[in-house]
Design a protein around this motif. Sequence first.
Motif, mmCIF file in Angstrom:
data_model
loop_
_atom_site.group_PDB
_atom_site.id
_atom_site.type_symbol
_atom_site.label_atom_id
_atom_site.label_comp_id
_atom_site.label_asym_id
_atom_site.label_seq_id
_atom_site.Cartn_x
_atom_site.Cartn_y
_atom_site.Cartn_z
ATOM 1 N N GLY A 101 0.796 -1.065 -0.061
ATOM 2 C CA GLY A 101 0.139 0.110 0.053
ATOM 3 C C GLY A 101 0.920 1.339 -0.017
ATOM 4 N N ASN A 106 -0.613 -1.378 -4.444
ATOM 5 C CA ASN A 106 -2.167 -1.395 -4.364
ATOM 6 C C ASN A 106 -2.819 -0.265 -5.278
ATOM 7 N N ALA A 107 -2.145 0.859 -5.240
ATOM 8 C CA ALA A 107 -2.497 2.023 -6.008
ATOM 9 C C ALA A 107 -2.867 1.661 -7.447
ATOM 10 N N GLY A 110 -5.541 -0.553 -7.896
ATOM 11 C CA GLY A 110 -6.672 0.129 -7.627
ATOM 12 C C GLY A 110 -7.015 0.966 -8.893
ATOM 13 N N SER A 174 -2.799 7.854 -7.014
ATOM 14 C CA SER A 174 -4.039 8.389 -6.469
ATOM 15 C C SER A 174 -4.851 9.579 -6.981
ATOM 16 N N TRP A 195 -15.086 1.196 -2.128
ATOM 17 C CA TRP A 195 -13.911 0.335 -2.415
ATOM 18 C C TRP A 195 -12.571 0.907 -1.958
ATOM 19 N N LEU A 196 -12.667 2.680 -1.930
ATOM 20 C CA LEU A 196 -11.264 3.049 -1.600
ATOM 21 C C LEU A 196 -11.166 3.148 0.064
ATOM 22 N N GLY A 198 -11.687 0.832 1.758
ATOM 23 C CA GLY A 198 -11.476 -0.896 1.977
ATOM 24 C C GLY A 198 -12.529 -1.667 2.350
ATOM 25 N N VAL A 265 -6.222 -6.911 -3.952
ATOM 26 C CA VAL A 265 -6.824 -5.682 -4.143
ATOM 27 C C VAL A 265 -8.049 -5.598 -4.815
ATOM 28 N N GLY A 270 -9.392 -1.027 -1.115
ATOM 29 C CA GLY A 270 -8.013 -0.316 -0.765
ATOM 30 C C GLY A 270 -7.675 -0.522 0.720
ATOM 31 N N GLY A 272 -5.052 -0.871 3.321
ATOM 32 C CA GLY A 272 -3.773 -0.799 3.653
ATOM 33 C C GLY A 272 -3.550 -1.132 4.898
ATOM 34 N N GLY A 324 -10.989 -1.681 5.911
ATOM 35 C CA GLY A 324 -9.929 -1.021 5.730
ATOM 36 C C GLY A 324 -9.604 0.153 6.619
#
Length: 343
Positions: A101, A106-107, A110, A174, A195-196, A198, A265, A270, A272, A324
């Motif tokens: 993350g 992860n980004a 994403g 991001s 989703w962002l 988590g 992911v 997301g 982290g 998340g």
Amino acid sequence: MGSSTIVGAERKKKTKGIVVLVVLGLLIIAAFIISMNTGFTKLSPLEVLRTLFGSGTPKQELILFEFRLPRIVIAVLIGAGLALSGCILQGVSRNALADPGILGINAGAGLMVMLFVSFFPTTTAAPIFLLPILALIGASFAAFLIYILSYKKGEGILPTRMLLTGIGIAAGISSAMIVLTLRLSPEKYQFVATWLAGSIWGSNWKFVWALLPFILVFVPLVLAKARVLNVLNLGDQTASGLGAPVERERMILLAAAAVLAGACVSVSGGIGFVGLIGPHLARRLVGPKHQFLLPASALVGSLLVLVADTLGRVILQPSEIPAGILVAILGAPYFLYLLSRTK
């Protein structure tokens, strides 16, 4: 006398490692059972047991088999995958702060999920199985950029440069994701916001089957590389002197870390800090040897995500707190603590 003392100490460490792994496994089983009993609609342990053996009501079977069990299984899988990815990155870079993350992997995954959501309905059956592939492409691209920008000839991957490069890449991706949200419909924007945060959005069996092949293939591969990670921790020059093909092994391990993070992911959102906290807690329990550190990291990660998701479902019923957010509540202070301890 000295050799027998060393052998005895090694045997004691091995026994301790096995005991820790067994205890972590039992804790996951306990959390699994509690999670099956927990939710907006209460199911007692006896009702859960009857339903598992086919004696439950249609409503109980629907709740357990179609809603809770797939979500619980996914929580266990993504916790293990993200924690293993973080453990690999920390071992390869010799950087205690490395995490998929924080480093932007992860980004990258994403971003591909964002593009997927922009052009396909989130409930379409066929693209569900493409989603881990797309996330894998994004994660691999981010990992490739991190490797290229943090590598210095003659010195290998510099830990500080790797961390700063990853933070920069994560910030850039991001920002691109925020720009993409401007073209989303209100329904898709709501999904992306969830989703962002988590939330485990892929909570049916289709997502389990989409994620499972990546876990079944790459987790054994990573566990088989435990000795390689031990050698890489000694430094590039020492590892080369011991006959290890440093660059080839590093590329294989980074690719495995990107695959695990990207696939997880794609269905977890997301989440982290799992890749940061899991390996650190495991290292405190079993020590630095990757023969025990890798499986312990996977078990700690699974336990962490499963407990966070279970708590998120019950704290503010009938609303849910994304897993998340609960992981971040623990992870952010822990990250600052590690940062303050790092020279």
